[in-house]
Scaffold this motif. Structure first.
Motif, PDB file in Angstrom:
ATOM      1  N   SER A  30      73.402  78.512  73.766  1.00 34.66           N
ATOM      2  CA  SER A  30      72.439  76.941  73.430  1.00 34.66           C
ATOM      3  C   SER A  30      71.494  77.311  72.310  1.00 34.66           C
ATOM      4  O   SER A  30      70.621  78.545  72.411  1.00 34.66           O
ATOM      5  N   SER A  31      70.691  76.278  72.576  1.00 33.59           N
ATOM      6  CA  SER A  31      68.801  76.524  72.131  1.00 33.59           C
ATOM      7  C   SER A  31      68.666  74.496  71.624  1.00 33.59           C
ATOM      8  O   SER A  31      69.571  73.426  72.330  1.00 33.59           O
ATOM      9  N   TRP A  32      67.322  74.974  71.678  1.00 37.63           N
ATOM     10  CA  TRP A  32      66.426  73.932  71.271  1.00 37.63           C
ATOM     11  C   TRP A  32      65.760  74.204  69.776  1.00 37.63           C
ATOM     12  O   TRP A  32      65.544  74.989  69.506  1.00 37.63           O
ATOM     13  N   GLU A  33      65.760  72.746  69.488  1.00 33.64           N
ATOM     14  CA  GLU A  33      65.264  72.891  67.732  1.00 33.64           C
ATOM     15  C   GLU A  33      64.236  71.605  67.660  1.00 33.64           C
ATOM     16  O   GLU A  33      64.899  70.517  67.642  1.00 33.64           O
ATOM     17  N   ALA A  34      63.099  72.043  67.598  1.00 39.61           N
ATOM     18  CA  ALA A  34      61.777  71.022  67.233  1.00 39.61           C
ATOM     19  C   ALA A  34      62.430  70.279  66.118  1.00 39.61           C
ATOM     20  O   ALA A  34      62.373  71.052  65.164  1.00 39.61           O
ATOM     21  N   ALA A  35      61.735  69.243  65.741  1.00 40.93           N
ATOM     22  CA  ALA A  35      61.118  69.122  64.565  1.00 40.93           C
ATOM     23  C   ALA A  35      60.337  69.699  63.455  1.00 40.93           C
ATOM     24  O   ALA A  35      60.138  70.126  62.209  1.00 40.93           O
ATOM     25  N   THR A  36      59.357  70.319  64.451  1.00 49.55           N
ATOM     26  CA  THR A  36      58.260  71.456  63.935  1.00 49.55           C
ATOM     27  C   THR A  36      57.895  72.154  64.743  1.00 49.55           C
ATOM     28  O   THR A  36      57.636  71.881  65.832  1.00 49.55           O
ATOM     29  N   PRO A  37      56.949  73.547  64.531  1.00 54.74           N
ATOM     30  CA  PRO A  37      56.344  75.009  65.619  1.00 54.74           C
ATOM     31  C   PRO A  37      55.843  74.089  66.541  1.00 54.74           C
ATOM     32  O   PRO A  37      55.540  74.177  67.606  1.00 54.74           O
ATOM     33  N   GLU A  38      54.767  72.753  66.181  1.00 55.57           N
ATOM     34  CA  GLU A  38      53.779  72.455  66.971  1.00 55.57           C
ATOM     35  C   GLU A  38      54.730  71.525  68.078  1.00 55.57           C
ATOM     36  O   GLU A  38      53.668  71.236  69.047  1.00 55.57           O
ATOM     37  N   GLU A  39      55.590  71.081  67.280  1.00 54.19           N
ATOM     38  CA  GLU A  39      55.811  69.920  68.963  1.00 54.19           C
ATOM     39  C   GLU A  39      56.865  71.294  69.318  1.00 54.19           C
ATOM     40  O   GLU A  39      57.044  70.330  70.633  1.00 54.19           O
ATOM     41  N   LEU A  40      57.239  72.121  69.103  1.00 47.76           N
ATOM     42  CA  LEU A  40      57.695  72.446  70.498  1.00 47.76           C
ATOM     43  C   LEU A  40      57.313  73.874  71.194  1.00 47.76           C
ATOM     44  O   LEU A  40      57.460  73.712  72.264  1.00 47.76           O
ATOM     45  N   GLU A  41      55.740  73.554  70.569  1.00 47.41           N
ATOM     46  CA  GLU A  41      54.655  74.658  71.453  1.00 47.41           C
ATOM     47  C   GLU A  41      54.469  73.651  72.173  1.00 47.41           C
ATOM     48  O   GLU A  41      54.533  73.643  73.410  1.00 47.41           O
ATOM     49  N   SER A  42      54.264  72.208  72.114  1.00 47.38           N
ATOM     50  CA  SER A  42      53.627  70.945  72.981  1.00 47.38           C
ATOM     51  C   SER A  42      55.221  70.631  73.947  1.00 47.38           C
ATOM     52  O   SER A  42      54.555  70.499  75.356  1.00 47.38           O
ATOM     53  N   ILE A  43      55.961  71.044  72.813  1.00 44.45           N
ATOM     54  CA  ILE A  43      57.011  70.612  74.667  1.00 44.45           C
ATOM     55  C   ILE A  43      56.961  71.245  75.605  1.00 44.45           C
ATOM     56  O   ILE A  43      57.460  71.464  76.937  1.00 44.45           O
ATOM     57  N   LEU A  44      56.896  73.138  75.325  1.00 42.82           N
ATOM     58  CA  LEU A  44      56.919  74.600  76.162  1.00 42.82           C
ATOM     59  C   LEU A  44      55.751  74.141  76.876  1.00 42.82           C
ATOM     60  O   LEU A  44      55.691  74.737  77.755  1.00 42.82           O
ATOM     61  N   ARG A  45      54.235  73.777  76.692  1.00 42.43           N
ATOM     62  CA  ARG A  45      53.084  73.199  77.406  1.00 42.43           C
ATOM     63  C   ARG A  45      54.187  72.741  78.043  1.00 42.43           C
ATOM     64  O   ARG A  45      52.855  72.493  78.800  1.00 42.43           O
ATOM     65  N   ILE A  46      54.312  71.936  78.454  1.00 44.08           N
ATOM     66  CA  ILE A  46      54.923  71.071  79.614  1.00 44.08           C
ATOM     67  C   ILE A  46      55.745  71.170  80.855  1.00 44.08           C
ATOM     68  O   ILE A  46      56.166  70.452  81.919  1.00 44.08           O
ATOM     69  N   GLU A  47      56.521  72.536  80.168  1.00 39.57           N
ATOM     70  CA  GLU A  47      56.825  73.044  81.069  1.00 39.57           C
ATOM     71  C   GLU A  47      56.878  74.700  81.806  1.00 39.57           C
ATOM     72  O   GLU A  47      57.762  75.029  82.300  1.00 39.57           O
ATOM     73  N   PHE A  48      55.377  75.036  80.961  1.00 38.44           N
ATOM     74  CA  PHE A  48      54.906  76.134  81.369  1.00 38.44           C
ATOM     75  C   PHE A  48      53.309  76.168  81.315  1.00 38.44           C
ATOM     76  O   PHE A  48      53.348  75.737  80.403  1.00 38.44           O
ATOM     77  N   PRO A  49      52.952  77.207  82.135  1.00 37.73           N
ATOM     78  CA  PRO A  49      51.795  77.752  82.097  1.00 37.73           C
ATOM     79  C   PRO A  49      51.142  78.009  80.945  1.00 37.73           C
ATOM     80  O   PRO A  49      51.957  78.861  79.763  1.00 37.73           O
ATOM     81  N   ALA A  50      50.182  77.627  80.169  1.00 37.22           N
ATOM     82  CA  ALA A  50      49.175  77.807  79.002  1.00 37.22           C
ATOM     83  C   ALA A  50      49.036  79.103  78.217  1.00 37.22           C
ATOM     84  O   ALA A  50      49.909  79.906  77.499  1.00 37.22           O
TER      85      ALA A  50
END
Length: 228
Positions: free
Chosen positions: A181-201
């Motif tokens: 499947s996938s994740w689809e965020a509202a904007t690229p910036e939002e996806l980046e912010s989401i990934l940053r709570i799941e993975f190291p910088a």
């Protein structure tokens, strides 16, 4: 009450609002949800959402006869209660229900990281009715862009790399099913912010650099289904 099997999920507890955005981004095509229902339809049945967090997913079970969440984190449990869903304190190894209470139990990325989770599996089987089903939703470490991030992240070591998990569930008679499947965020910036709570910088930096302007990431899931 503090449960000995409780480990605080900092990605959720320290970023509640952003985690809500993550939940909203999950599975826009509905492929995962259709697969989960195929494995154990909850329509008209009793369902337990194990590790329900803030209760975000409980309204999705509106056609169940009863849907109740269990959450060991008191802060997240309070948020679930404010949402107006049925949620109680407990954990995988300490479920506050009688034997044979539920037709379906769902666990999304909660507790079940083999091989050290047999006690929780036994407790879930206790509260399942005969013929009831436990469906564990886990990460696919082989398919999807999210799997590439998992492979690069030392934070994912505690959840293993897939082989141990597959073997553990197979030895207990669980069926295994993959869904891409996938994740689809509202904007690229939002996806980046989401990934940053799941993975190291540094892991996120590399992915963003290699996927400029991306607001969508392919995500592989594995369902492990056990029938009592």
């Amino acid at each position: 009450m503090t449960h000995p099997d409780f480990v605080r999920a900092t990605n959720i507890a320290d970023n509640v609002d952003l985690y809500e955005r993550e939940n909203e981004a999950v599975d826009p095509e509905g492929l995962l949800w259709r697969a989960i229902r195929d494995e154990a339809d909850w329509s008209g049945r009793t369902l337990l959402d194990l590790g329900c967090g803030t209760g975000f997913w409980l309204p999705r079970y509106s056609d169940a006869a009863r849907a109740v969440g269990v959450e060991p984190d008191p802060d997240l449990l309070r948020l679930a209660e404010r949402r107006g869903v049925e949620a109680v304190a407990g954990s995988a190894e300490n479920l506050p229900f009688p034997d044979d209470s539920f037709d379906v139990v769902h666990a999304r990325f909660a507790y079940f990281w083999p091989p050290h989770c047999e006690a929780g599996r036994r407790e879930v089987l206790r509260v399942l009715k005969p013929g009831g089903r436990l469906v564990v939703i886990d990460n696919d470490h082989r398919r999807g862009q999210f799997a590439e991030l998992l492979a690069a992240s030392p934070w994912a070591e505690a959840q293993g790399r897939g082989e141990v998990t597959d073997e553990w569930w197979a030895s207990r008679g669980a069926a295994r099913r993959e869904i891409l499947s996938s994740w689809e965020a509202a904007t690229p910036e939002e996806l980046e912010s989401i990934l940053r709570i799941e993975f190291p910088a540094d892991v996120v930096d590399d992915w963003v650099a290699g996927n400029p302007g991306a607001s969508r990431i392919s995500y592989g899931y594995v369902l492990f289904t056990t029938e009592k």
